[in-house]
Write an enzyme that holds these catalytic residues in place. Structure first.
Site, PDB file in Angstrom:
ATOM      1  N   GLY A 241       0.821  -1.215   0.039  1.00 30.09           N
ATOM      2  CA  GLY A 241      -0.013  -0.070  -0.064  1.00 30.09           C
ATOM      3  C   GLY A 241       1.026   1.239  -0.060  1.00 30.09           C
ATOM      4  O   GLY A 241       2.099   1.272  -0.747  1.00 30.09           O
ATOM      5  N   SER A 242       0.454   2.340   0.623  1.00 34.48           N
ATOM      6  CA  SER A 242       1.150   3.611   0.539  1.00 34.48           C
ATOM      7  C   SER A 242       2.248   3.721   1.483  1.00 34.48           C
ATOM      8  O   SER A 242       2.248   2.810   2.711  1.00 34.48           O
ATOM      9  CB  SER A 242       0.030   4.795   0.986  1.00 34.48           C
ATOM     10  OG  SER A 242      -0.427   4.643   2.311  1.00 34.48           O
ATOM     11  N   GLU A 265       5.531  -3.364   1.068  1.00 36.52           N
ATOM     12  CA  GLU A 265       5.834  -3.081  -0.259  1.00 36.52           C
ATOM     13  C   GLU A 265       5.186  -1.626  -0.559  1.00 36.52           C
ATOM     14  O   GLU A 265       3.903  -1.587  -0.429  1.00 36.52           O
ATOM     15  CB  GLU A 265       5.336  -3.985  -1.370  1.00 36.52           C
ATOM     16  CG  GLU A 265       6.093  -3.652  -2.775  1.00 36.52           C
ATOM     17  CD  GLU A 265       5.024  -4.392  -3.891  1.00 36.52           C
ATOM     18  OE1 GLU A 265       4.506  -5.377  -3.639  1.00 36.52           O
ATOM     19  OE2 GLU A 265       4.927  -3.616  -4.775  1.00 36.52           O
ATOM     20  N   CYS A 305       2.256  -1.430  -9.068  1.00 33.90           N
ATOM     21  CA  CYS A 305       3.334  -0.864  -8.354  1.00 33.90           C
ATOM     22  C   CYS A 305       4.460  -0.866  -9.292  1.00 33.90           C
ATOM     23  O   CYS A 305       5.596  -0.251  -9.048  1.00 33.90           O
ATOM     24  CB  CYS A 305       3.776  -2.259  -7.330  1.00 33.90           C
ATOM     25  SG  CYS A 305       3.216  -3.837  -7.703  1.00 33.90           S
ATOM     26  N   GLU A 396       6.115   9.141  -6.166  1.00 32.52           N
ATOM     27  CA  GLU A 396       5.443   8.323  -7.155  1.00 32.52           C
ATOM     28  C   GLU A 396       3.981   8.945  -7.037  1.00 32.52           C
ATOM     29  O   GLU A 396       3.611   9.342  -6.340  1.00 32.52           O
ATOM     30  CB  GLU A 396       5.097   6.961  -6.167  1.00 32.52           C
ATOM     31  CG  GLU A 396       4.085   6.213  -7.074  1.00 32.52           C
ATOM     32  CD  GLU A 396       3.599   4.704  -6.106  1.00 32.52           C
ATOM     33  OE1 GLU A 396       3.758   3.747  -6.729  1.00 32.52           O
ATOM     34  OE2 GLU A 396       3.443   5.003  -4.978  1.00 32.52           O
TER      35      GLU A 396
HETATM   36  P1  NAP Z   1      -3.285   2.334   1.727  1.00 32.76           P
HETATM   37  O1  NAP Z   1      -3.945   3.630   2.208  1.00 32.76           O
HETATM   38  O2  NAP Z   1      -1.790   2.395   2.337  1.00 32.76           O
HETATM   39  O3  NAP Z   1      -4.204   1.395   2.550  1.00 32.76           O
HETATM   40  C1  NAP Z   1      -3.690  -0.123   2.588  1.00 32.76           C
HETATM   41  C2  NAP Z   1      -4.109  -0.855   3.681  1.00 32.76           C
HETATM   42  O4  NAP Z   1      -3.522  -0.137   5.040  1.00 32.76           O
HETATM   43  C3  NAP Z   1      -5.643  -0.603   4.097  1.00 32.76           C
HETATM   44  O5  NAP Z   1      -6.152  -1.736   4.757  1.00 32.76           O
HETATM   45  C4  NAP Z   1      -5.552   0.435   5.150  1.00 32.76           C
HETATM   46  O6  NAP Z   1      -6.822   0.472   5.983  1.00 32.76           O
HETATM   47  C5  NAP Z   1      -4.559   0.363   5.988  1.00 32.76           C
HETATM   48  N1  NAP Z   1      -3.963   1.615   6.634  1.00 32.76           N
HETATM   49  C6  NAP Z   1      -4.010   2.769   6.045  1.00 32.76           C
HETATM   50  N2  NAP Z   1      -3.415   3.733   7.064  1.00 32.76           N
HETATM   51  C7  NAP Z   1      -2.894   2.833   8.004  1.00 32.76           C
HETATM   52  C8  NAP Z   1      -2.544   3.234   9.177  1.00 32.76           C
HETATM   53  N3  NAP Z   1      -2.201   4.356   9.341  1.00 32.76           N
HETATM   54  N4  NAP Z   1      -2.082   2.271   9.950  1.00 32.76           N
HETATM   55  C9  NAP Z   1      -2.551   0.891   9.534  1.00 32.76           C
HETATM   56  N5  NAP Z   1      -3.044   0.585   8.458  1.00 32.76           N
HETATM   57  C10 NAP Z   1      -3.421   1.514   7.844  1.00 32.76           C
HETATM   58  O7  NAP Z   1      -3.212   2.309   0.366  1.00 32.76           O
HETATM   59  P2  NAP Z   1      -4.298   1.909  -0.719  1.00 32.76           P
HETATM   60  O8  NAP Z   1      -5.764   2.729  -0.159  1.00 32.76           O
HETATM   61  O9  NAP Z   1      -4.545   0.689  -1.016  1.00 32.76           O
HETATM   62  O10 NAP Z   1      -3.626   2.773  -2.109  1.00 32.76           O
HETATM   63  C11 NAP Z   1      -3.284   4.244  -1.779  1.00 32.76           C
HETATM   64  C12 NAP Z   1      -1.817   4.398  -2.191  1.00 32.76           C
HETATM   65  O11 NAP Z   1      -1.118   3.220  -1.834  1.00 32.76           O
HETATM   66  C13 NAP Z   1      -1.706   4.760  -3.597  1.00 32.76           C
HETATM   67  O12 NAP Z   1      -1.972   6.116  -4.028  1.00 32.76           O
HETATM   68  C14 NAP Z   1      -0.334   4.204  -3.756  1.00 32.76           C
HETATM   69  O13 NAP Z   1       0.565   5.148  -3.729  1.00 32.76           O
HETATM   70  C15 NAP Z   1       0.048   3.022  -2.921  1.00 32.76           C
HETATM   71  N6  NAP Z   1      -0.022   1.724  -3.380  1.00 32.76           N
HETATM   72  C16 NAP Z   1       1.240   1.252  -3.875  1.00 32.76           C
HETATM   73  C17 NAP Z   1       1.170  -0.124  -4.232  1.00 32.76           C
HETATM   74  C18 NAP Z   1       2.638  -0.598  -4.629  1.00 32.76           C
HETATM   75  O14 NAP Z   1       2.652  -1.809  -4.992  1.00 32.76           O
HETATM   76  N7  NAP Z   1       3.705  -0.151  -4.348  1.00 32.76           N
HETATM   77  C19 NAP Z   1       0.035  -0.709  -4.297  1.00 32.76           C
HETATM   78  C20 NAP Z   1      -1.141  -0.112  -3.984  1.00 32.76           C
HETATM   79  C21 NAP Z   1      -1.100   1.224  -3.521  1.00 32.76           C
HETATM   80  P3  NAP Z   1      -8.300   1.160   5.631  1.00 32.76           P
HETATM   81  O15 NAP Z   1      -8.111   1.954   4.315  1.00 32.76           O
HETATM   82  O16 NAP Z   1      -9.193   0.286   5.419  1.00 32.76           O
HETATM   83  O17 NAP Z   1      -8.539   2.060   6.660  1.00 32.76           O
END
Ligand code: NAP
Length: 535
Positions: A241-242, A265, A305, A396
């Site tokens: 994720g982020s 990642e 990614c 990114e």
């Molecule tokens: P995300 O916001 O990081 O969320 C991923 C997971 O982490 C979700 O289950 C989310 O839960 C949880 N989460 C969010 N904030 C957290 C915190 N402070 N503590 C613990 N858990 C937390 O990512 P996303 O919504 O999937 O995508 C957003 C961004 O991630 C994209 O804009 C991109 O930059 C990045 N991304 C990167 C890749 C890669 O492969 N490099 C892949 C996907 C996304 P909830 O949302 O349920 O609260």
């Protein structure tokens, strides 16, 4: 299958006592039923303590049953049929063909890990037999193997609702290692998560395993996700994720009384380096290269990614032609629905900031898609001097956006590469005449990335034995491993040595009898399972 809107905790559908949340169709911004009830921290503890209770039996499961269990998860996912593709499409906006390919990748990697479990080399058996007559001191019998770390918390990715989610790569590799999994559902595809979760739970039940082997929990990341990583039953974390969420989880894991590893990642720009030789040849060569690049940038709405966020092109006539061809190619592209309204919002903010940075211009842009959250793909241009001077240009932008950076010399290219942060990949477009120019770049890139590609594009990650999908921070939190491919299993193992234990007390994989038929390293020499030597 019927969607319940409940978490699946140790084999039971459990209504959460917290708030509720809905899936949302990003193409229409409409809510999808059912409502998902979010669990409380107390309910989370039921899942983590069940995972801990499942560890003793699951971590010592005989390989045949263990592998068949992984195969059964794959079979159960396939048995869901079209319902899975339809729901995933509604929740993510991803086209059916892409999701069908992703389902095949998901089941393929579960079956690949089943074969890894059957083959058994990951158990890393080493035996240094006793040398009672050694002088000046005798040597004890010392045996080593890898054991599973314990219950693993897995966070799925929004952009791969199947292959990097509920039964995706992190879950498959943790289960293959022998670790129970508590999966934190992604709020962007709750129904897809539940369908796959039910398939895993069915396999757990059919194999008579402890129900704590797998739980799927719904709750906000900032509270339930954090509590999961802080929970003392959890021994490792897999996350995609982020950067902000990944770093928040790393901090929580490091601040525990017992710190644990986090395999996160996060973000990567996946630079592509184009050399002069690649721009020579038939007249349509440059157009073809530009079209391939734009396809890699815009595929899956740029939400991979490994999407290339940077392309280094030489200054001069050929580079000018490439930049013009890129602008033409992208102007013909329509936006595709992004995964969520929030991710589309971040794309808009990121492209606005990049477009207004010093020395950056818009090279070309497509058109908005007809559905909601489908912004027009955009490609920007700049020069190395601005790229190295401004950190904003290294960030990114998740989605269909990329930056073409023009370089004047090999030195400039090396300077730009050296300035970059860690990446998942780097790609080189070249011909034989470019080898001397490219050679000094390779050792620089080795320090920066997990995978170097020649005359290909970074998208499309092969799931195999030699793949590395990792890289230095911020691409991942731990550059020593990979989240795709069979090496991913090592993240959830640790070595234990057994000194002078009698056969009766040794675990099965280390006994002389070698009942699990494992290849072993005996006194430093590889001994195949078929050999009787050293037994
Ligand atoms: P995300 O916001 O990081 O969320 C991923 C997971 O982490 C979700 O289950 C989310 O839960 C949880 N989460 C969010 N904030 C957290 C915190 N402070 N503590 C613990 N858990 C937390 O990512 P996303 O919504 O999937 O995508 C957003 C961004 O991630 C994209 O804009 C991109 O930059 C990045 N991304 C990167 C890749 C890669 O492969 N490099 C892949 C996907 C996304 P909830 O949302 O349920 O609260």
């Amino acid at each position: 299958m019927t969607l319940t809107g409940h978490s699946l905790i140790a084999g039971q559908a459990v209504a959460g006592s917290g708030k509720t949340a809905f899936g949302v169709n990003p193409a229409t911004n409409e809510r999808l039923d059912p409502a998902y009830s979010l669990i409380t921290e107390e309910q989370l503890t039921t899942a983590t303590s069940a995972a801990a209770a499942a560890y003793p039996s699951f971590s010592t499961l005989e390989p045949g049953t263990h592998a068949a269990f992984l195969d059964a998860i794959a079979d159960n996912i396939e048995a869901i049929g079209e319902e899975l593709i339809i729901r995933a499409g509604q929740e993510t906006g991803l086209p059916a063909a892409r999701l069908q390919g992703e389902r095949a990748r998901t089941t393929g990697q579960l079956r690949l890990f089943a074969s890894v479990v059957r083959q058994g080399d990951f158990r890393g058996v080493r035996i240094d037999p006793a040398l009672p007559d050694r002088t000046p001191l005798p040597r004890a019998d010392i045996r080593q193997r890898q054991i599973p770390l314990g219950p693993v918390a897995v966070f799925g990715a929004s952009n791969f609702p199947l292959a990097f989610s509920t039964a995706g790569g992190d879950t498959a590799s943790a289960l293959a290692a022998g670790c129970p999994v508590v999966f934190k559902a992604h709020n962007a595809h709750p129904g897809t998560g539940e369908l796959v979760g039910q398939a895993v739970v069915k396999a757990v039940r059919d194999f008579g395993l402890h129900p704590g082997v797998f739980s799927l929990v719904y709750g906000p990341g900032a509270s339930i996700g954090q509590a999961l990583v802080a929970d003392p039953h959890i021994k490792a974390v897999g996350f995609t994720g982020s950067q902000s969420a990944g770093i928040a989880l790393m901090r929580t894991a490091a601040a525990r009384r017992e710190p644990i590893p986090v395999y996160a990642e996060m973000s990567s720009l996946n630079p592509v380096f184009v050399f002069q030789g690649a721009l020579k040849g038939p007249a349509d060569r440059i157009d073809a290269l530009a079209a391939q690049y734009v396809t890699a940038v815009t595929g899956s709405s740029g939400q991979l990614c490994t999407s290339p966020g940077l392309l280094f092109a030489p200054e001069g006539e050929a580079g000018d032609k490439l930049a013009a061809a890129v602008a033409r190619a992208v102007s013909g592209c329509a936006g595709q629905t992004m995964l969520t309204e929030g991710i589309a919002g971040s794309w808009h903010a990121g492209t606005r900031a990049l477009g207004s940075a010093d020395g950056v211009e818009l090279l070309g842009q497509g058109t908005d898609g007809t559905a909601e959250n489908a912004p027009a793909p955009a490609i920007f241009g700049t020069r190395v001097k601005d790229f190295v001077a401004n950190h904003l240009l290294h960030e990114e932008i998740f989605g269909a956006a990329s930056l073409v950076v023009r370089y004047g010399s090999t030195d400039e290219l090396l300077q730009a590469a050296a300035r970059m942060e860690g990446q998942l990949t780097a790609s080189l477009q070249l011909t034989e005449e470019d080898y001397p120019t490219a050679a000094p770049l390779v050792p620089v890139l080795e320090q920066k990335v997990g995978r170097i590609i020649v005359n290909g594009w970074p998208t499309g990650v092969e799931v195999g034995h030699a793949m590395v999908h990792g890289g230095p921070f911020p691409a991942t939190s731990d550059s020593r491993t990979t989240s795709v491919g069979t090496l991913a299993i090592n993240r959830f193992l640790r070595p234990v040595a057994y000194q002078n234990l009698p056969q009766e007390l040794l675990p099965a994989p280390l006994q002389d009898e070698n009942a699990w038929g494992l290849n072993r390293r005996i006194d430093g020499t590889s001994v195949p399972a078929s050999s009787l030597a050293g037994s």
